[in-house]
Design a protein around this motif. Structure first.
Motif, PDB file in Angstrom:
ATOM      1  N   THR A 241      -8.570  29.628  -0.146  1.00 19.76           N
ATOM      2  CA  THR A 241      -7.675  29.520   1.004  1.00 19.76           C
ATOM      3  C   THR A 241      -6.611  28.469   0.746  1.00 19.76           C
ATOM      4  O   THR A 241      -6.782  27.574  -0.088  1.00 19.76           O
ATOM      5  CB  THR A 241      -8.480  29.152   2.273  1.00 19.76           C
ATOM      6  N   SER A 242      -5.515  28.604   1.477  1.00 19.98           N
ATOM      7  CA  SER A 242      -4.443  27.608   1.420  1.00 19.98           C
ATOM      8  C   SER A 242      -4.549  26.595   2.555  1.00 19.98           C
ATOM      9  O   SER A 242      -3.747  25.671   2.632  1.00 19.98           O
ATOM     10  CB  SER A 242      -3.076  28.303   1.483  1.00 19.98           C
ATOM     11  N   LYS A 243      -5.532  26.740   3.425  1.00 18.61           N
ATOM     12  CA  LYS A 243      -5.723  25.834   4.563  1.00 18.61           C
ATOM     13  C   LYS A 243      -6.529  24.620   4.086  1.00 18.61           C
ATOM     14  O   LYS A 243      -7.745  24.718   3.889  1.00 18.61           O
ATOM     15  CB  LYS A 243      -6.427  26.559   5.709  1.00 18.61           C
ATOM     16  N   GLU A 244      -5.853  23.509   3.910  1.00 14.67           N
ATOM     17  CA  GLU A 244      -6.484  22.326   3.331  1.00 14.67           C
ATOM     18  C   GLU A 244      -7.249  21.503   4.359  1.00 14.67           C
ATOM     19  O   GLU A 244      -8.215  20.818   4.010  1.00 14.67           O
ATOM     20  CB  GLU A 244      -5.416  21.444   2.655  1.00 14.67           C
ATOM     21  N   GLU A 245      -6.844  21.528   5.602  1.00 17.37           N
ATOM     22  CA  GLU A 245      -7.432  20.645   6.612  1.00 17.37           C
ATOM     23  C   GLU A 245      -8.467  21.334   7.489  1.00 17.37           C
ATOM     24  O   GLU A 245      -9.182  20.663   8.230  1.00 17.37           O
ATOM     25  CB  GLU A 245      -6.322  20.062   7.503  1.00 17.37           C
ATOM     26  N   ALA A 246      -8.572  22.636   7.441  1.00 22.61           N
ATOM     27  CA  ALA A 246      -9.486  23.346   8.332  1.00 22.61           C
ATOM     28  C   ALA A 246     -10.940  23.075   7.951  1.00 22.61           C
ATOM     29  O   ALA A 246     -11.271  22.914   6.772  1.00 22.61           O
ATOM     30  CB  ALA A 246      -9.205  24.851   8.264  1.00 22.61           C
ATOM     31  N   PRO A 247     -11.856  23.011   8.917  1.00 22.21           N
ATOM     32  CA  PRO A 247     -13.282  22.815   8.613  1.00 22.21           C
ATOM     33  C   PRO A 247     -13.839  23.956   7.776  1.00 22.21           C
ATOM     34  O   PRO A 247     -13.341  25.092   7.825  1.00 22.21           O
ATOM     35  CB  PRO A 247     -13.933  22.774  10.008  1.00 22.21           C
ATOM     36  N   LEU A 248     -14.898  23.654   7.027  1.00 22.65           N
ATOM     37  CA  LEU A 248     -15.498  24.670   6.159  1.00 22.65           C
ATOM     38  C   LEU A 248     -15.986  25.867   6.961  1.00 22.65           C
ATOM     39  O   LEU A 248     -15.792  27.020   6.560  1.00 22.65           O
ATOM     40  CB  LEU A 248     -16.670  24.056   5.381  1.00 22.65           C
ATOM     41  N   LEU A 249     -16.641  25.607   8.080  1.00 27.32           N
ATOM     42  CA  LEU A 249     -17.205  26.698   8.871  1.00 27.32           C
ATOM     43  C   LEU A 249     -16.105  27.613   9.409  1.00 27.32           C
ATOM     44  O   LEU A 249     -16.273  28.830   9.469  1.00 27.32           O
ATOM     45  CB  LEU A 249     -18.036  26.132  10.020  1.00 27.32           C
ATOM     46  N   GLU A 250     -14.971  27.051   9.776  1.00 24.62           N
ATOM     47  CA  GLU A 250     -13.862  27.868  10.270  1.00 24.62           C
ATOM     48  C   GLU A 250     -13.373  28.829   9.193  1.00 24.62           C
ATOM     49  O   GLU A 250     -13.120  30.011   9.466  1.00 24.62           O
ATOM     50  CB  GLU A 250     -12.729  26.956  10.729  1.00 24.62           C
ATOM     51  N   ILE A 251     -13.253  28.327   7.957  1.00 21.85           N
ATOM     52  CA  ILE A 251     -12.815  29.193   6.851  1.00 21.85           C
ATOM     53  C   ILE A 251     -13.816  30.314   6.621  1.00 21.85           C
ATOM     54  O   ILE A 251     -13.446  31.487   6.448  1.00 21.85           O
ATOM     55  CB  ILE A 251     -12.626  28.362   5.563  1.00 21.85           C
ATOM     56  N   ALA A 252     -15.105  29.967   6.616  1.00 23.75           N
ATOM     57  CA  ALA A 252     -16.138  30.975   6.359  1.00 23.75           C
ATOM     58  C   ALA A 252     -16.146  32.047   7.452  1.00 23.75           C
ATOM     59  O   ALA A 252     -16.228  33.249   7.159  1.00 23.75           O
ATOM     60  CB  ALA A 252     -17.503  30.303   6.258  1.00 23.75           C
ATOM     61  N   LEU A 253     -16.054  31.647   8.703  1.00 29.83           N
ATOM     62  CA  LEU A 253     -16.082  32.617   9.797  1.00 29.83           C
ATOM     63  C   LEU A 253     -14.852  33.517   9.778  1.00 29.83           C
ATOM     64  O   LEU A 253     -14.940  34.708  10.081  1.00 29.83           O
ATOM     65  CB  LEU A 253     -16.176  31.884  11.133  1.00 29.83           C
ATOM     66  N   GLU A 254     -13.694  32.967   9.417  1.00 27.47           N
ATOM     67  CA  GLU A 254     -12.492  33.797   9.308  1.00 27.47           C
ATOM     68  C   GLU A 254     -12.640  34.845   8.220  1.00 27.47           C
ATOM     69  O   GLU A 254     -12.287  36.011   8.410  1.00 27.47           O
ATOM     70  CB  GLU A 254     -11.277  32.915   9.022  1.00 27.47           C
ATOM     71  N   MET A 255     -13.198  34.445   7.079  1.00 29.32           N
ATOM     72  CA  MET A 255     -13.306  35.376   5.960  1.00 29.32           C
ATOM     73  C   MET A 255     -14.346  36.458   6.239  1.00 29.32           C
ATOM     74  O   MET A 255     -14.091  37.652   6.075  1.00 29.32           O
ATOM     75  CB  MET A 255     -13.684  34.600   4.695  1.00 29.32           C
TER      76      MET A 255
ATOM     77  N   ARG B   9       5.288  31.317  14.626  1.00 28.93           N
ATOM     78  CA  ARG B   9       3.930  30.836  14.851  1.00 28.93           C
ATOM     79  C   ARG B   9       3.139  30.799  13.549  1.00 28.93           C
ATOM     80  O   ARG B   9       3.338  31.637  12.657  1.00 28.93           O
ATOM     81  CB  ARG B   9       3.209  31.721  15.863  1.00 28.93           C
ATOM     82  N   GLU B  10       2.232  29.835  13.436  1.00 29.97           N
ATOM     83  CA  GLU B  10       1.432  29.688  12.221  1.00 29.97           C
ATOM     84  C   GLU B  10       0.321  30.731  12.221  1.00 29.97           C
ATOM     85  O   GLU B  10      -0.461  30.835  13.160  1.00 29.97           O
ATOM     86  CB  GLU B  10       0.826  28.287  12.150  1.00 29.97           C
ATOM     87  N   VAL B  11       0.262  31.506  11.159  1.00 25.30           N
ATOM     88  CA  VAL B  11      -0.673  32.622  11.070  1.00 25.30           C
ATOM     89  C   VAL B  11      -1.393  32.555   9.725  1.00 25.30           C
ATOM     90  O   VAL B  11      -0.787  32.244   8.695  1.00 25.30           O
ATOM     91  CB  VAL B  11       0.068  33.977  11.212  1.00 25.30           C
ATOM     92  N   THR B  12      -2.679  32.859   9.745  1.00 23.56           N
ATOM     93  CA  THR B  12      -3.474  32.972   8.527  1.00 23.56           C
ATOM     94  C   THR B  12      -3.731  34.445   8.248  1.00 23.56           C
ATOM     95  O   THR B  12      -4.242  35.162   9.118  1.00 23.56           O
ATOM     96  CB  THR B  12      -4.811  32.232   8.663  1.00 23.56           C
ATOM     97  N   VAL B  13      -3.383  34.903   7.068  1.00 22.90           N
ATOM     98  CA  VAL B  13      -3.591  36.289   6.658  1.00 22.90           C
ATOM     99  C   VAL B  13      -4.874  36.353   5.837  1.00 22.90           C
ATOM    100  O   VAL B  13      -5.013  35.646   4.831  1.00 22.90           O
ATOM    101  CB  VAL B  13      -2.393  36.812   5.839  1.00 22.90           C
ATOM    102  N   VAL B  14      -5.814  37.180   6.254  1.00 23.86           N
ATOM    103  CA  VAL B  14      -7.113  37.309   5.598  1.00 23.86           C
ATOM    104  C   VAL B  14      -7.217  38.717   5.019  1.00 23.86           C
ATOM    105  O   VAL B  14      -6.951  39.703   5.713  1.00 23.86           O
ATOM    106  CB  VAL B  14      -8.262  37.049   6.593  1.00 23.86           C
ATOM    107  N   PHE B  15      -7.603  38.816   3.749  1.00 23.90           N
ATOM    108  CA  PHE B  15      -7.705  40.120   3.085  1.00 23.90           C
ATOM    109  C   PHE B  15      -8.759  40.048   2.000  1.00 23.90           C
ATOM    110  O   PHE B  15      -9.277  38.972   1.665  1.00 23.90           O
ATOM    111  CB  PHE B  15      -6.347  40.541   2.494  1.00 23.90           C
ATOM    112  N   ASP B  16      -9.097  41.200   1.417  1.00 20.57           N
ATOM    113  CA  ASP B  16     -10.142  41.245   0.406  1.00 20.57           C
ATOM    114  C   ASP B  16      -9.557  41.059  -0.990  1.00 20.57           C
ATOM    115  O   ASP B  16      -8.384  40.709  -1.150  1.00 20.57           O
ATOM    116  CB  ASP B  16     -10.940  42.549   0.509  1.00 20.57           C
TER     117      ASP B  16
END
Length: 565
Positions: free
Chosen positions: A302-316, A214-221
């Motif tokens: 991030t390495s997610k090129e197609e994701a919306p900006l808001l999605e990236i910000a909320l994940e982080m 499954r595709e997973v995004t790993v978020v860390f500091d």
């Protein structure tokens, strides 16, 4: 014991396994009966333990009683075996289907028996995989962070950076993986105190076993910032999101656009922009920048090129859920408490060469001294001030050019000697190996804390926290202030006394009304939701049914307005 459970099904099986069968009995008032709401959903926890541990030595307290008892202790905030001395074993036993719960010495003996099998890691991986499969949506984003457990004993334990105390302390570091809601999934322990970037690959491999393809995004500091580590994550099929580490030119205000997050009755606005950033050892990556109200800009890579900006910000920025988890676990579950005394010899491993570190400090001092000498020599050449030892009287009298030249030559010789020393130290530093075996250094006497029993206790606490969060989610449909008071409300529910009515294989758990009508209505809603899952007591034929007094039972819980003045 075969007939103690009132049936010939699972109770007989547990008796054959060498432990007492579940025998729930009617009781007028049992304190802490709210934990049955959580225990009813712990069948997977116990079945995974059966797979890893099998059965314990024959006796009244087997694997089921020990494990569910530890879970009950965690939910009721009994954070150590010593705390059992102040609890009523009869009341705790009634909740487990036993005449009484075990005493401190028996519990310690059972924990030692399980620790000798060294199956805590296997049990943990089975559970983690089950948690991931049960809620695939929440593992699309995983938060990874390290946590240092400080140690204040007398053993020689390696020191590591404790961020919440802002100091290096003896202890051990664990790397935790939490899902998108901040609930724990996995704990990975590495000897010593490696940086997050050094253990990312090991953590990713453990996550891969848990989530499959499954595709997973790993978020860390920023602790995980490393170009080679980013490349490894991408090669393993993971996306990554982290804060940018380093200096960068602020984005022009004209590039920011406003995005709105609707969170129930609250709205939050984000000013976001995007661009590209070059990372050494990785290449170009997408950058998402948030401009705060005070004008400060925070860059996210991030390495997610197609994701919306808001999605990236909320994940982080949702990573703070994991920080809140650590804080809550330390305060409520005793996450950093010492589980057992003693120490173990660590496996021999490579560490940064201590001799090289000492040499680097000496070289830094020598270079600083050389820089000062060169500055003084330059001033003397320009005639800005006299050399050392000339004195104000000699300057005033103006001794001849010969004396000045002599002083200049002396300083030149000092500069040359200092330069030779710097060159010598630099050569010696280059010759020293960067890493050496621990056994070859003065740290060879270091110990590590025992990890088997600690991991077992942490898995129980993780399961208890997840059960508490599940009840909190059920309360969200019935409790208006669940976001602010949810955890406090669930803690109150877990400690709530109840009447037990046993009729055949059905156990009716009737709670007393709570202190306020809104709490009582929320508890009633939780009971209805749990009843919809057809709950059963683990490894027994007993079906559980939860209700609040006043729902066709004894007592009264008014739906009218509160009469508090």
């Amino acid at each position: 014991e075969d007939g103690a459970g009132g049936g010939a099904g699972e109770p007989a099986a547990t008796a054959e396994a060498g432990e007492a069968a579940v025998c729930l009995a009617s009781a007028a008032s049992v304190s802490g009966a709210g934990v049955l709401l959580a225990l009813a959903g712990c069948g997977p926890l116990l079945s995974a333990a059966r797979t890893a541990y099998g059965k314990l030595q024959e006796g009244v307290y087997g694997l089921r009683a020990t494990l569910l008892g530890l879970l009950l202790m965690a939910l009721l905030r009994v954070n150590s075996a010593e705390s059992l001395k102040g609890k009523d074993p009869d009341h705790m036993g009634r909740l487990l289907g036993l005449k009484r719960f075990c005493e401190m010495k028996t519990l310690r003996r059972k924990l030692s028996e399980m620790a000798e099998q060294r199956q805590a890691a296997a049990w943990h991986r089975i559970l983690a995989k089950g948690w991931a499969e049960a809620d695939e949506v929440q593992i699309g984003v995983l938060y990874v962070d390290g946590h240092t457990r400080a140690y204040f004993g007398k053993e020689a334990v390696a020191k590591g950076w404790c961020s919440r105390r802002r100091i290096c302390l003896p202890g051990e570091s664990d790397t935790w993986v939490n899902d998108a809601r901040g609930e724990p999934l996995l704990r990975v322990t590495a000897e010593g105190h490696p940086a997050l970037a050094q253990v990312l690959a090991e953590v990713a491999a453990a996550v891969k076993e848990m989530v499959g393809e499954r595709e997973v995004t790993v978020v860390f500091d920023r602790g995980g910032w490393s170009g080679p580590a980013f490349r490894q994550l991408r090669e393993m099929g993971f996306h990554f999101t982290t804060y940018f580490r380093g200096k960068w030119a602020p984005w022009p205000e004209s590039e920011f656009s406003e995005h709105t997050v609707h969170g129930g009755s609250r709205e939050e606005k984000y000013a976001l922009a995007e661009g590209r950033i070059s990372i050494a050892g990785y290449g170009e990556a997408r950058a998402v920048v948030r401009q705060c109200e005070d004008g400060k800009q925070v860059a996210v890579v991030t390495s997610k090129e197609e994701a919306p900006l808001l999605e990236i910000a909320l994940e982080m920025f949702g990573r703070w859920q994991q920080e809140n988890f650590f804080k809550y676990m330390r305060a409520e579950y005793g996450l950093d408490a010492l589980i057992e005394y003693g120490s173990e010899a660590p496996e021999d491993r490579e560490i940064p060469n201590p001799a090289r570190q000492a040499m680097a400090k000496e070289l830094q001092k020598a270079r600083s001294s050389l820089k000062g000498m060169q500055a003084r020599y330059g001033r003397m050449q320009l005639g800005g001030q006299p050399g050392e030892g000339s004195g104000a009287a000699a300057t005033a009298e103006g001794k001849g050019k010969a004396a000045s030249a002599k002083r200049l030559a002396a300083v030149r010789a000092e500069v040359a000697a200092a330069g030779e020393r710097v060159a010598k130290l630099s050569g010696e530093l280059t010759a020293l190996p960067k890493r050496v075996l621990l056994s070859e250094t003065e740290r060879a006497q270091e110990k590590v804390l025992p990890g088997e029993r600690k991991l077992f206790a942490d898995v129980v606490k993780m399961a208890a926290y997840r059960a508490e969060c599940e009840l909190m989610r059920k309360a969200s449909h019935h409790f208006a202030r669940n976001a602010e008071e949810g955890h406090a409300f669930v803690r109150m529910v877990l400690a709530q006394p109840a009447q037990l009515r046993v009729a055949g294989d059905t156990v009716e758990v009737i709670f007393k009304p709570l202190s306020a009508p809104r709490y009582t209505r929320a508890l009633r809603g939780i009971c209805d939701d749990v009843n919809g899952t057809e709950p059963r007591f683990p490894e027994s034929p007993y079906r559980l049914h939860f209700a609040v007094a006043g729902d066709g039972q004894t007592g009264h819980a008014s739906d009218g307005p509160c009469q508090e003045v």
